[in-house]
Design an enzyme around this catalytic site. Structure first.
Site, PDB file in Angstrom:
ATOM      1  N   ASP A 199      -5.523   2.251  -4.034  1.00  0.00           N
ATOM      2  CA  ASP A 199      -6.757   2.057  -3.278  1.00  0.00           C
ATOM      3  C   ASP A 199      -7.047   3.251  -2.364  1.00  0.00           C
ATOM      4  OD1 ASP A 199      -4.795   1.580  -1.371  1.00  0.00           O
ATOM      5  OD2 ASP A 199      -5.639  -0.314  -0.663  1.00  0.00           O
ATOM      6  N   ASP A 209      -0.752   1.265  -4.814  1.00  0.00           N
ATOM      7  CA  ASP A 209      -1.672   0.238  -5.301  1.00  0.00           C
ATOM      8  C   ASP A 209      -3.052   0.814  -5.613  1.00  0.00           C
ATOM      9  OD1 ASP A 209      -2.235   0.537  -2.536  1.00  0.00           O
ATOM     10  OD2 ASP A 209      -3.167  -1.446  -2.466  1.00  0.00           O
ATOM     11  N   ASP A 263      -2.192   6.343  -4.107  1.00  0.00           N
ATOM     12  CA  ASP A 263      -1.027   5.646  -3.567  1.00  0.00           C
ATOM     13  C   ASP A 263      -0.588   4.524  -4.513  1.00  0.00           C
ATOM     14  OD1 ASP A 263      -3.037   3.798  -3.066  1.00  0.00           O
ATOM     15  OD2 ASP A 263      -2.367   3.329  -1.038  1.00  0.00           O
ATOM     16  N   SER A 303       0.824  -1.203   0.000  1.00  0.00           N
ATOM     17  CA  SER A 303       0.000   0.000   0.000  1.00  0.00           C
ATOM     18  C   SER A 303       0.861   1.257   0.000  1.00  0.00           C
ATOM     19  CB  SER A 303      -0.966  -0.024   1.183  1.00  0.00           C
ATOM     20  OG  SER A 303      -1.916   1.006   1.089  1.00  0.00           O
TER      21      SER A 303
END
Length: 577
Positions: free
Chosen positions: A306, A304, A302, A143
Protein backbone atom coordinates in the site's frame (compact mmCIF):
# COMPACT_ATOMS: atom_id res chain seq x y z
CA UNK A 1 -6.29 -7.64 36.99
CA UNK A 2 -2.52 -7.30 37.47
CA UNK A 3 -0.18 -8.70 34.86
CA UNK A 4 0.83 -11.75 36.95
CA UNK A 5 -2.80 -12.79 37.34
CA UNK A 6 -3.25 -12.66 33.56
CA UNK A 7 -0.05 -14.61 33.07
CA UNK A 8 -1.29 -17.33 35.44
CA UNK A 9 -4.70 -17.33 33.76
CA UNK A 10 -3.10 -18.16 30.42
CA UNK A 11 -0.93 -20.88 31.96
CA UNK A 12 -3.91 -22.51 33.68
CA UNK A 13 -6.50 -22.22 30.93
CA UNK A 14 -7.57 -25.42 29.18
CA UNK A 15 -8.19 -23.36 26.05
CA UNK A 16 -4.54 -22.33 25.64
CA UNK A 17 -2.47 -25.01 23.91
CA UNK A 18 0.71 -26.49 25.38
CA UNK A 19 3.11 -24.91 22.91
CA UNK A 20 1.80 -21.48 23.91
CA UNK A 21 2.18 -22.30 27.58
CA UNK A 22 5.72 -23.53 27.03
CA UNK A 23 6.65 -20.24 25.35
CA UNK A 24 5.31 -18.38 28.38
CA UNK A 25 7.00 -20.65 30.95
CA UNK A 26 10.34 -20.21 29.17
CA UNK A 27 10.33 -16.43 29.78
CA UNK A 28 12.78 -15.70 32.60
CA UNK A 29 12.73 -11.90 32.41
CA UNK A 30 10.04 -10.42 34.68
CA UNK A 31 9.96 -7.20 32.64
CA UNK A 32 9.20 -9.27 29.54
CA UNK A 33 6.32 -11.01 31.34
CA UNK A 34 4.95 -7.65 32.47
CA UNK A 35 5.16 -6.21 28.95
CA UNK A 36 3.27 -9.19 27.53
CA UNK A 37 0.46 -8.97 30.10
CA UNK A 38 0.22 -5.47 31.59
CA UNK A 39 -2.56 -4.72 29.08
CA UNK A 40 -4.56 -6.33 26.31
CA UNK A 41 -3.37 -5.65 22.79
CA UNK A 42 -5.76 -2.84 21.97
CA UNK A 43 -8.22 -3.03 19.12
CA UNK A 44 -7.68 0.59 18.11
CA UNK A 45 -9.39 2.70 15.49
CA UNK A 46 -7.90 0.56 12.71
CA UNK A 47 -7.52 -2.82 14.39
CA UNK A 48 -4.58 -4.58 16.03
CA UNK A 49 -0.83 -4.30 15.63
CA UNK A 50 1.81 -5.80 17.86
CA UNK A 51 4.78 -8.07 18.32
CA UNK A 52 4.12 -11.72 17.47
CA UNK A 53 4.13 -13.95 20.54
CA UNK A 54 2.03 -15.32 23.36
CA UNK A 55 0.41 -12.98 25.86
CA UNK A 56 -2.51 -10.58 26.04
CA UNK A 57 -0.35 -7.75 24.66
CA UNK A 58 0.92 -9.72 21.66
CA UNK A 59 -0.29 -10.83 18.23
CA UNK A 60 -1.33 -14.48 18.41
CA UNK A 61 -4.30 -16.67 17.48
CA UNK A 62 -5.97 -15.86 20.82
CA UNK A 63 -5.82 -12.07 20.49
CA UNK A 64 -6.81 -12.41 16.83
CA UNK A 65 -9.67 -14.65 17.95
CA UNK A 66 -10.84 -12.11 20.52
CA UNK A 67 -10.79 -9.28 17.97
CA UNK A 68 -12.61 -11.38 15.39
CA UNK A 69 -15.27 -12.54 17.82
CA UNK A 70 -15.91 -8.92 18.72
CA UNK A 71 -16.15 -8.02 15.03
CA UNK A 72 -18.51 -10.96 14.46
CA UNK A 73 -20.77 -9.86 17.34
CA UNK A 74 -20.79 -6.32 15.96
CA UNK A 75 -21.74 -7.51 12.46
CA UNK A 76 -24.46 -9.85 13.73
CA UNK A 77 -25.91 -7.05 15.83
CA UNK A 78 -25.85 -4.55 12.97
CA UNK A 79 -26.88 -6.58 9.93
CA UNK A 80 -28.76 -9.63 11.30
CA UNK A 81 -28.52 -11.63 8.03
CA UNK A 82 -26.75 -12.01 4.66
CA UNK A 83 -23.36 -11.15 6.17
CA UNK A 84 -20.06 -11.86 4.47
CA UNK A 85 -16.50 -10.77 5.25
CA UNK A 86 -13.56 -10.71 2.81
CA UNK A 87 -10.07 -11.50 4.12
CA UNK A 88 -6.57 -10.99 2.68
CA UNK A 89 -3.08 -11.38 4.11
CA UNK A 90 0.51 -10.48 3.25
CA UNK A 91 3.89 -12.21 3.45
CA UNK A 92 4.55 -11.68 7.16
CA UNK A 93 5.25 -14.41 9.68
CA UNK A 94 1.94 -15.98 10.79
CA UNK A 95 -0.14 -13.91 8.34
CA UNK A 96 -1.73 -16.95 6.70
CA UNK A 97 -2.38 -18.61 10.07
CA UNK A 98 -4.00 -15.49 11.50
CA UNK A 99 -6.12 -15.05 8.36
CA UNK A 100 -7.38 -18.64 8.58
CA UNK A 101 -8.02 -18.29 12.32
CA UNK A 102 -10.12 -15.17 11.67
CA UNK A 103 -11.95 -16.91 8.82
CA UNK A 104 -12.90 -20.00 10.81
CA UNK A 105 -13.97 -17.87 13.78
CA UNK A 106 -16.34 -15.88 11.56
CA UNK A 107 -17.66 -19.07 9.96
CA UNK A 108 -18.34 -20.51 13.42
CA UNK A 109 -20.56 -17.48 13.98
CA UNK A 110 -22.50 -18.26 10.80
CA UNK A 111 -20.82 -15.50 8.78
CA UNK A 112 -19.69 -16.29 5.24
CA UNK A 113 -16.05 -15.59 4.43
CA UNK A 114 -14.26 -14.85 1.15
CA UNK A 115 -10.61 -15.75 1.77
CA UNK A 116 -7.89 -15.14 -0.81
CA UNK A 117 -6.11 -18.30 -1.98
CA UNK A 118 -2.70 -16.71 -1.34
CA UNK A 119 -1.18 -13.40 -0.28
CA UNK A 120 -2.63 -10.21 -1.79
CA UNK A 121 -1.98 -6.48 -1.30
CA UNK A 122 -4.06 -4.49 1.15
CA UNK A 123 -5.65 -2.28 -1.56
CA UNK A 124 -6.96 -5.39 -3.31
CA UNK A 125 -8.80 -6.28 -0.10
CA UNK A 126 -10.36 -2.82 -0.09
CA UNK A 127 -11.51 -3.36 -3.67
CA UNK A 128 -12.78 -6.88 -2.93
CA UNK A 129 -15.03 -5.74 -0.08
CA UNK A 130 -16.85 -3.46 -2.51
CA UNK A 131 -16.76 -5.90 -5.45
CA UNK A 132 -18.26 -8.78 -3.46
CA UNK A 133 -20.56 -6.51 -1.43
CA UNK A 134 -19.12 -7.75 1.84
CA UNK A 135 -20.22 -6.15 5.09
CA UNK A 136 -16.62 -5.97 6.31
CA UNK A 137 -13.05 -6.83 5.44
CA UNK A 138 -9.93 -7.93 7.28
CA UNK A 139 -6.33 -7.78 6.14
CA UNK A 140 -3.55 -9.41 8.15
CA UNK A 141 -0.50 -7.17 7.90
CA UNK A 142 1.76 -4.89 9.90
CA UNK A 143 2.49 -2.83 6.81
CA UNK A 144 6.13 -1.70 6.95
CA UNK A 145 6.92 -2.61 10.58
CA UNK A 146 9.95 -4.84 11.37
CA UNK A 147 9.63 -8.63 11.08
CA UNK A 148 8.62 -9.25 14.70
CA UNK A 149 5.31 -7.45 14.14
CA UNK A 150 2.01 -8.43 12.61
CA UNK A 151 -1.38 -6.78 12.60
CA UNK A 152 -5.06 -6.93 11.79
CA UNK A 153 -6.87 -4.13 9.96
CA UNK A 154 -10.66 -3.96 9.80
CA UNK A 155 -12.60 -2.49 6.88
CA UNK A 156 -16.20 -1.35 6.52
CA UNK A 157 -18.59 -2.21 3.70
CA UNK A 158 -17.46 0.87 1.76
CA UNK A 159 -13.97 -0.67 1.44
CA UNK A 160 -12.37 1.89 3.74
CA UNK A 161 -10.69 1.21 7.05
CA UNK A 162 -13.25 1.53 9.82
CA UNK A 163 -13.27 5.10 11.09
CA UNK A 164 -13.86 6.42 14.57
CA UNK A 165 -17.60 5.84 15.09
CA UNK A 166 -17.63 2.28 13.75
CA UNK A 167 -14.32 1.50 15.47
CA UNK A 168 -15.72 2.53 18.86
CA UNK A 169 -18.73 0.28 18.34
CA UNK A 170 -16.52 -2.67 17.34
CA UNK A 171 -14.21 -2.01 20.29
CA UNK A 172 -17.18 -2.16 22.66
CA UNK A 173 -18.01 -5.65 21.37
CA UNK A 174 -14.36 -6.76 21.51
CA UNK A 175 -14.15 -5.68 25.15
CA UNK A 176 -17.09 -7.92 26.00
CA UNK A 177 -15.08 -10.95 24.88
CA UNK A 178 -13.56 -11.31 28.34
CA UNK A 179 -13.14 -15.08 28.36
CA UNK A 180 -11.52 -17.48 25.88
CA UNK A 181 -14.65 -19.65 25.97
CA UNK A 182 -16.58 -16.86 24.18
CA UNK A 183 -14.38 -17.18 21.09
CA UNK A 184 -16.19 -19.49 18.67
CA UNK A 185 -14.31 -21.52 16.10
CA UNK A 186 -14.57 -24.47 13.74
CA UNK A 187 -12.12 -26.37 11.58
CA UNK A 188 -11.07 -25.10 8.16
CA UNK A 189 -12.45 -28.25 6.48
CA UNK A 190 -15.80 -27.95 8.25
CA UNK A 191 -16.12 -24.31 7.19
CA UNK A 192 -15.58 -25.32 3.55
CA UNK A 193 -17.94 -28.30 3.78
CA UNK A 194 -20.72 -26.05 5.14
CA UNK A 195 -20.05 -23.61 2.28
CA UNK A 196 -19.31 -20.86 4.74
CA UNK A 197 -15.74 -20.46 3.46
CA UNK A 198 -15.24 -19.37 -0.15
CA UNK A 199 -11.70 -19.27 -1.61
CA UNK A 200 -11.18 -16.38 -4.05
CA UNK A 201 -8.42 -15.33 -6.44
CA UNK A 202 -8.07 -14.83 -10.19
CA UNK A 203 -11.54 -13.41 -10.94
CA UNK A 204 -10.96 -10.63 -8.41
CA UNK A 205 -7.42 -10.05 -9.72
CA UNK A 206 -8.63 -9.54 -13.29
CA UNK A 207 -11.41 -7.17 -12.33
CA UNK A 208 -9.16 -5.08 -10.10
CA UNK A 209 -6.30 -4.85 -12.62
CA UNK A 210 -8.68 -3.72 -15.38
CA UNK A 211 -9.82 -0.90 -13.11
CA UNK A 212 -6.21 0.05 -12.37
CA UNK A 213 -5.30 0.17 -16.07
CA UNK A 214 -8.35 2.35 -16.64
CA UNK A 215 -6.69 5.11 -14.57
CA UNK A 216 -4.10 5.70 -17.30
CA UNK A 217 -4.39 9.39 -18.19
CA UNK A 218 -2.27 9.64 -21.37
CA UNK A 219 -3.22 6.33 -22.95
CA UNK A 220 -1.75 7.11 -26.40
CA UNK A 221 1.59 8.03 -24.86
CA UNK A 222 1.72 4.80 -22.84
CA UNK A 223 0.57 2.63 -25.76
CA UNK A 224 3.24 4.08 -28.05
CA UNK A 225 6.27 4.51 -25.78
CA UNK A 226 5.89 2.37 -22.62
CA UNK A 227 8.52 -0.14 -23.70
CA UNK A 228 11.13 2.64 -23.83
CA UNK A 229 10.96 3.26 -20.08
CA UNK A 230 13.66 1.49 -18.04
CA UNK A 231 12.37 0.41 -14.63
CA UNK A 232 13.88 -1.34 -11.60
CA UNK A 233 11.29 -2.66 -9.14
CA UNK A 234 11.63 -4.30 -5.74
CA UNK A 235 8.66 -5.84 -3.91
CA UNK A 236 10.81 -5.90 -0.70
CA UNK A 237 9.76 -9.54 -0.06
CA UNK A 238 6.08 -8.59 -0.07
CA UNK A 239 2.76 -9.02 -1.84
CA UNK A 240 3.30 -6.50 -4.64
CA UNK A 241 5.49 -8.71 -6.83
CA UNK A 242 2.80 -10.31 -8.97
CA UNK A 243 0.16 -7.55 -9.32
CA UNK A 244 2.62 -4.68 -9.89
CA UNK A 245 4.54 -6.59 -12.55
CA UNK A 246 1.34 -7.84 -14.14
CA UNK A 247 -0.27 -4.41 -14.51
CA UNK A 248 2.92 -2.89 -15.91
CA UNK A 249 3.33 -5.75 -18.38
CA UNK A 250 -0.28 -5.47 -19.55
CA UNK A 251 0.21 -1.72 -20.10
CA UNK A 252 3.26 -2.38 -22.28
CA UNK A 253 6.14 -1.65 -19.87
CA UNK A 254 8.42 -4.45 -21.05
CA UNK A 255 11.72 -3.11 -19.72
CA UNK A 256 11.17 -3.96 -16.04
CA UNK A 257 14.06 -5.40 -14.02
CA UNK A 258 13.23 -7.06 -10.69
CA UNK A 259 15.50 -7.10 -7.66
CA UNK A 260 15.81 -10.90 -7.50
CA UNK A 261 17.11 -10.95 -3.91
CA UNK A 262 13.90 -9.23 -2.77
CA UNK A 263 11.47 -10.81 -5.22
CA UNK A 264 10.03 -13.71 -3.22
CA UNK A 265 7.74 -13.38 -0.18
CA UNK A 266 9.78 -13.59 3.01
CA UNK A 267 8.38 -12.65 6.41
CA UNK A 268 11.89 -12.48 7.86
CA UNK A 269 12.81 -9.72 5.36
CA UNK A 270 16.32 -11.10 5.10
CA UNK A 271 17.65 -8.23 2.96
CA UNK A 272 15.73 -5.41 4.67
CA UNK A 273 15.40 -5.46 8.46
CA UNK A 274 13.02 -2.50 8.19
CA UNK A 275 10.95 -3.27 5.04
CA UNK A 276 9.87 0.30 4.50
CA UNK A 277 10.35 2.20 1.22
CA UNK A 278 10.88 5.31 3.38
CA UNK A 279 14.22 3.77 4.40
CA UNK A 280 16.90 4.37 1.71
CA UNK A 281 18.70 1.15 2.75
CA UNK A 282 15.98 -1.03 1.16
CA UNK A 283 17.18 0.24 -2.23
CA UNK A 284 20.86 -0.72 -1.81
CA UNK A 285 20.62 -3.80 -4.05
CA UNK A 286 18.55 -1.93 -6.62
CA UNK A 287 21.15 0.84 -6.73
CA UNK A 288 23.89 -1.70 -7.45
CA UNK A 289 21.79 -2.98 -10.35
CA UNK A 290 21.30 0.59 -11.55
CA UNK A 291 25.01 0.99 -12.31
CA UNK A 292 24.59 -1.32 -15.29
CA UNK A 293 20.93 -0.85 -16.19
CA UNK A 294 20.79 2.97 -15.92
CA UNK A 295 17.04 3.02 -15.24
CA UNK A 296 14.72 5.98 -15.67
CA UNK A 297 13.00 5.12 -12.40
CA UNK A 298 13.51 2.81 -9.40
CA UNK A 299 10.68 2.04 -7.02
CA UNK A 300 9.81 -0.35 -4.21
CA UNK A 301 6.61 -1.37 -2.44
CA UNK A 302 6.22 -2.38 1.20
CA UNK A 303 5.09 -5.88 2.32
CA UNK A 304 1.34 -5.26 1.95
CA UNK A 305 1.88 -3.06 -1.14
CA UNK A 306 0.00 0.00 0.00
CA UNK A 307 3.10 2.25 0.16
CA UNK A 308 5.65 3.00 -2.53
CA UNK A 309 9.00 4.78 -2.55
CA UNK A 310 10.86 6.00 -5.63
CA UNK A 311 14.49 6.70 -6.47
CA UNK A 312 15.55 9.15 -9.17
CA UNK A 313 18.82 10.55 -10.49
CA UNK A 314 19.63 14.19 -9.76
CA UNK A 315 21.54 16.58 -12.03
CA UNK A 316 24.86 15.44 -10.55
CA UNK A 317 24.17 11.86 -11.61
CA UNK A 318 23.53 10.71 -8.04
CA UNK A 319 20.51 8.62 -7.08
CA UNK A 320 18.15 10.22 -4.60
CA UNK A 321 15.28 8.62 -2.65
CA UNK A 322 12.37 11.04 -2.82
CA UNK A 323 10.31 11.78 0.26
CA UNK A 324 6.64 10.91 0.32
CA UNK A 325 5.88 14.62 0.16
CA UNK A 326 8.00 15.09 -2.97
CA UNK A 327 6.45 12.10 -4.77
CA UNK A 328 2.97 13.23 -3.74
CA UNK A 329 3.59 16.76 -5.01
CA UNK A 330 4.90 15.45 -8.35
CA UNK A 331 1.87 13.18 -8.77
CA UNK A 332 -0.56 15.93 -7.76
CA UNK A 333 0.90 18.27 -10.37
CA UNK A 334 1.14 15.63 -13.10
CA UNK A 335 -2.44 14.43 -12.60
CA UNK A 336 -4.00 17.91 -12.40
CA UNK A 337 -1.97 19.38 -15.26
CA UNK A 338 -2.65 16.38 -17.50
CA UNK A 339 -6.39 16.36 -16.82
CA UNK A 340 -6.50 20.12 -17.40
CA UNK A 341 -4.64 19.82 -20.70
CA UNK A 342 -6.97 17.04 -21.87
CA UNK A 343 -10.09 18.98 -20.72
CA UNK A 344 -10.93 16.18 -18.28
CA UNK A 345 -10.61 18.08 -14.98
CA UNK A 346 -14.07 18.46 -13.38
CA UNK A 347 -14.96 21.83 -11.86
CA UNK A 348 -15.78 20.22 -8.51
CA UNK A 349 -12.44 18.37 -8.28
CA UNK A 350 -10.86 17.75 -4.88
CA UNK A 351 -7.38 16.74 -3.71
CA UNK A 352 -7.03 15.46 -0.15
CA UNK A 353 -3.98 15.35 2.10
CA UNK A 354 -3.32 14.88 5.80
CA UNK A 355 -2.47 17.66 8.28
CA UNK A 356 1.18 16.52 8.44
CA UNK A 357 1.64 16.49 4.65
CA UNK A 358 3.38 19.19 2.58
CA UNK A 359 1.63 22.48 1.89
CA UNK A 360 3.18 22.38 -1.58
CA UNK A 361 0.14 20.32 -2.57
CA UNK A 362 -2.13 23.21 -1.56
CA UNK A 363 -0.18 25.60 -3.79
CA UNK A 364 -0.43 23.20 -6.73
CA UNK A 365 -4.15 22.64 -6.22
CA UNK A 366 -4.75 26.39 -6.08
CA UNK A 367 -2.95 26.81 -9.42
CA UNK A 368 -5.58 24.55 -11.04
CA UNK A 369 -8.56 25.95 -9.08
CA UNK A 370 -8.93 22.61 -7.33
CA UNK A 371 -10.15 22.41 -3.75
CA UNK A 372 -7.71 20.95 -1.24
CA UNK A 373 -9.01 19.32 1.93
CA UNK A 374 -6.95 18.45 5.02
CA UNK A 375 -7.78 15.41 7.16
CA UNK A 376 -6.23 13.79 10.21
CA UNK A 377 -3.24 11.50 9.81
CA UNK A 378 -4.35 8.12 8.48
CA UNK A 379 -5.59 7.17 5.04
CA UNK A 380 -8.89 6.00 6.49
CA UNK A 381 -9.90 9.65 6.73
CA UNK A 382 -9.24 10.11 3.01
CA UNK A 383 -11.34 7.01 2.33
CA UNK A 384 -14.10 8.43 4.52
CA UNK A 385 -14.14 11.66 2.49
CA UNK A 386 -14.44 9.69 -0.78
CA UNK A 387 -17.46 7.91 0.70
CA UNK A 388 -19.02 11.23 1.68
CA UNK A 389 -18.48 12.64 -1.83
CA UNK A 390 -20.07 9.53 -3.32
CA UNK A 391 -23.12 9.82 -1.07
CA UNK A 392 -23.64 13.56 -1.59
CA UNK A 393 -22.55 13.76 -5.22
CA UNK A 394 -21.21 17.28 -4.70
CA UNK A 395 -17.45 16.79 -5.20
CA UNK A 396 -15.22 14.70 -7.46
CA UNK A 397 -12.28 13.00 -5.77
CA UNK A 398 -9.17 13.17 -7.96
CA UNK A 399 -6.16 12.30 -5.81
CA UNK A 400 -5.11 11.91 -2.19
CA UNK A 401 -1.84 11.30 -0.42
CA UNK A 402 -0.01 11.36 2.88
CA UNK A 403 3.65 12.04 3.61
CA UNK A 404 4.22 8.44 4.69
CA UNK A 405 4.37 7.21 1.06
CA UNK A 406 0.67 6.50 0.56
CA UNK A 407 -1.18 7.60 -2.61
CA UNK A 408 -4.54 6.96 -4.24
CA UNK A 409 -6.16 7.97 -7.53
CA UNK A 410 -9.61 6.75 -8.53
CA UNK A 411 -12.42 5.83 -6.16
CA UNK A 412 -12.81 2.06 -6.59
CA UNK A 413 -10.23 1.49 -3.81
CA UNK A 414 -10.64 3.27 -0.47
CA UNK A 415 -7.12 2.93 0.90
CA UNK A 416 -3.66 3.90 -0.27
CA UNK A 417 -2.63 1.79 -3.24
CA UNK A 418 0.96 1.22 -4.38
CA UNK A 419 -0.16 -0.64 -7.53
CA UNK A 420 -2.12 2.36 -8.77
CA UNK A 421 0.74 4.64 -7.69
CA UNK A 422 3.30 2.49 -9.55
CA UNK A 423 1.29 2.76 -12.75
CA UNK A 424 0.95 6.56 -12.46
CA UNK A 425 4.61 7.04 -11.48
CA UNK A 426 5.69 5.12 -14.58
CA UNK A 427 3.35 7.15 -16.79
CA UNK A 428 4.58 10.41 -15.25
CA UNK A 429 8.23 9.43 -15.69
CA UNK A 430 7.58 8.43 -19.30
CA UNK A 431 5.81 11.73 -20.00
CA UNK A 432 8.71 13.79 -18.72
CA UNK A 433 11.24 11.55 -20.47
CA UNK A 434 9.55 12.20 -23.83
CA UNK A 435 9.70 15.93 -23.05
CA UNK A 436 13.45 15.58 -22.43
CA UNK A 437 13.42 16.21 -18.68
CA UNK A 438 13.87 13.99 -15.63
CA UNK A 439 11.64 13.67 -12.59
CA UNK A 440 14.31 15.60 -10.70
CA UNK A 441 13.98 18.46 -13.18
CA UNK A 442 10.19 18.33 -12.80
CA UNK A 443 10.54 18.55 -9.01
CA UNK A 444 12.93 21.50 -9.23
CA UNK A 445 10.47 23.24 -11.56
CA UNK A 446 7.77 22.89 -8.90
CA UNK A 447 10.08 24.34 -6.24
CA UNK A 448 11.07 27.26 -8.46
CA UNK A 449 7.43 28.08 -9.07
CA UNK A 450 5.89 27.50 -5.64
CA UNK A 451 8.77 27.71 -3.16
CA UNK A 452 11.38 25.30 -1.81
CA UNK A 453 9.35 23.31 0.70
CA UNK A 454 11.28 20.99 2.95
CA UNK A 455 9.80 18.54 5.44
CA UNK A 456 11.25 16.13 7.96
CA UNK A 457 9.96 13.41 10.28
CA UNK A 458 11.57 12.61 13.62
CA UNK A 459 10.50 9.34 15.27
CA UNK A 460 11.28 8.94 18.95
CA UNK A 461 11.02 5.30 20.03
CA UNK A 462 9.75 4.79 23.59
CA UNK A 463 9.11 1.12 24.33
CA UNK A 464 6.83 -0.52 26.87
CA UNK A 465 4.53 0.81 29.56
CA UNK A 466 7.01 3.45 30.70
CA UNK A 467 7.45 4.66 27.12
CA UNK A 468 3.70 5.07 26.61
CA UNK A 469 3.44 7.10 29.81
CA UNK A 470 6.34 9.31 28.69
CA UNK A 471 4.67 9.99 25.35
CA UNK A 472 1.44 10.95 27.09
CA UNK A 473 3.25 13.23 29.54
CA UNK A 474 5.21 14.91 26.74
CA UNK A 475 2.03 15.75 24.83
CA UNK A 476 0.48 17.24 27.96
CA UNK A 477 3.58 19.35 28.58
CA UNK A 478 3.47 20.70 25.03
CA UNK A 479 -0.26 21.31 25.35
CA UNK A 480 -0.03 23.40 28.52
CA UNK A 481 3.55 24.55 29.13
CA UNK A 482 4.92 25.63 25.74
CA UNK A 483 6.44 29.08 25.40
CA UNK A 484 5.08 31.29 22.60
CA UNK A 485 8.24 31.34 20.52
CA UNK A 486 11.10 29.29 19.15
CA UNK A 487 14.06 31.59 19.56
CA UNK A 488 13.18 34.76 17.66
CA UNK A 489 10.44 33.00 15.70
CA UNK A 490 7.00 33.52 17.23
CA UNK A 491 4.37 30.77 17.37
CA UNK A 492 1.26 32.31 15.86
CA UNK A 493 -1.21 29.42 15.99
CA UNK A 494 -1.72 26.29 18.07
CA UNK A 495 -4.05 23.58 16.82
CA UNK A 496 -5.10 21.13 19.52
CA UNK A 497 -6.95 18.30 17.81
CA UNK A 498 -7.75 16.64 21.13
CA UNK A 499 -10.10 19.47 22.07
CA UNK A 500 -10.78 20.55 18.44
CA UNK A 501 -9.60 24.14 19.02
CA UNK A 502 -7.38 26.31 16.82
CA UNK A 503 -6.01 29.22 18.82
CA UNK A 504 -4.52 32.36 17.31
CA UNK A 505 -1.83 33.28 19.83
CA UNK A 506 -1.55 36.87 18.56
CA UNK A 507 -5.22 37.84 18.72
CA UNK A 508 -6.23 35.14 21.27
CA UNK A 509 -9.11 34.25 18.92
CA UNK A 510 -10.30 30.65 18.82
CA UNK A 511 -11.83 28.62 16.01
CA UNK A 512 -13.41 25.19 16.00
CA UNK A 513 -11.51 22.40 14.17
CA UNK A 514 -14.07 20.34 12.24
CA UNK A 515 -12.19 17.05 12.40
CA UNK A 516 -12.47 14.00 14.68
CA UNK A 517 -10.73 14.40 18.03
CA UNK A 518 -7.17 13.07 18.19
CA UNK A 519 -4.23 13.53 20.55
CA UNK A 520 -2.30 15.71 18.09
CA UNK A 521 -0.77 19.18 18.40
CA UNK A 522 0.23 21.47 15.52
CA UNK A 523 2.17 24.72 15.96
CA UNK A 524 2.34 27.33 13.16
CA UNK A 525 5.15 29.91 13.24
CA UNK A 526 5.48 33.44 11.95
CA UNK A 527 7.67 32.47 8.98
CA UNK A 528 5.14 29.77 7.80
CA UNK A 529 7.17 26.92 9.25
CA UNK A 530 5.24 24.45 11.38
CA UNK A 531 5.62 21.31 13.46
CA UNK A 532 3.23 18.58 14.58
CA UNK A 533 3.58 16.16 17.48
CA UNK A 534 1.53 12.99 17.87
CA UNK A 535 1.85 9.45 19.22
CA UNK A 536 2.14 6.77 16.55
CA UNK A 537 -0.99 4.69 16.17
CA UNK A 538 0.93 1.57 15.13
CA UNK A 539 4.35 1.67 16.81
CA UNK A 540 5.79 2.59 20.26
CA UNK A 541 6.90 5.98 18.97
CA UNK A 542 6.25 9.68 19.26
CA UNK A 543 6.32 11.34 15.85
CA UNK A 544 7.39 14.92 15.20
CA UNK A 545 6.76 16.43 11.75
CA UNK A 546 8.65 19.56 10.65
CA UNK A 547 8.17 21.87 7.67
CA UNK A 548 9.97 24.99 6.41
CA UNK A 549 9.96 26.95 3.15
CA UNK A 550 13.01 28.61 1.62
CA UNK A 551 13.93 30.51 -1.53
CA UNK A 552 16.45 27.85 -2.65
CA UNK A 553 17.41 24.27 -1.80
CA UNK A 554 20.30 25.54 0.30
CA UNK A 555 18.13 28.09 2.09
CA UNK A 556 15.46 25.52 2.98
CA UNK A 557 18.12 23.05 4.19
CA UNK A 558 19.69 25.68 6.44
CA UNK A 559 16.30 26.71 7.77
CA UNK A 560 15.42 23.08 8.50
CA UNK A 561 18.69 22.52 10.35
CA UNK A 562 18.00 25.47 12.65
CA UNK A 563 14.31 24.65 13.03
CA UNK A 564 14.98 21.00 13.85
CA UNK A 565 17.47 21.98 16.55
CA UNK A 566 14.98 24.35 18.18
CA UNK A 567 12.08 21.88 18.05
CA UNK A 568 14.21 19.01 19.36
CA UNK A 569 15.19 21.07 22.38
CA UNK A 570 11.50 21.53 23.22
CA UNK A 571 10.69 17.86 22.61
CA UNK A 572 13.62 16.78 24.79
CA UNK A 573 12.37 19.04 27.55
CA UNK A 574 8.84 17.66 27.18
CA UNK A 575 10.05 14.05 27.34
CA UNK A 576 12.03 14.68 30.50
CA UNK A 577 9.69 16.98 32.34
Amino acid sequence: MVYRDKYDLWLNSELIDESAKKELRDIKDEIEIEDRFYKDLEFGTGGLRGIIGMGSNRMNIYTVGKATQGLADYLLNKYKEDISVSIAYDSRIMSKEFAEAAATNLCANGIKVNLFESLRPTPMLSYTVRYLKSKAGIVITASHNPKQYNGYKAYGEDGGQVTDKAAKEIISFVQKVDDFSKIKTMSYDEAKEKKLLNIIGEDIDKSYLEKVKGLTIRKELVDKYAEELKIIYTPIHGSGNIPVRRVLKELGYKNVSIVKEQEQPDGSFTTAAYPNPEDPKVFNIALNMAKEIQPDIIFGTDPDCDRIGIVIKDNNGEYKVLTGNQTGALLTHYILSSLKELNKLPQNSVVIKTIVTTELAASIAKEYNVELIDVLTGFKYIGEKIKNFEEKGDKKYIFGFEESYGYLAGDFVRDKDAIIAAELICEMTLYYKKKGISLYDALMNLYEKFGFYKEKLISIELQGKEGQEKIGNALEYLRHSMSQSLGANRIVKKMDYKISIEKDLLSIAENRIELPKSNVLKFMLEDNSWFVVRPSGTEPKMKVYLSVTGNSLKDSEEKMEQFEKAVCEIIDRACNC
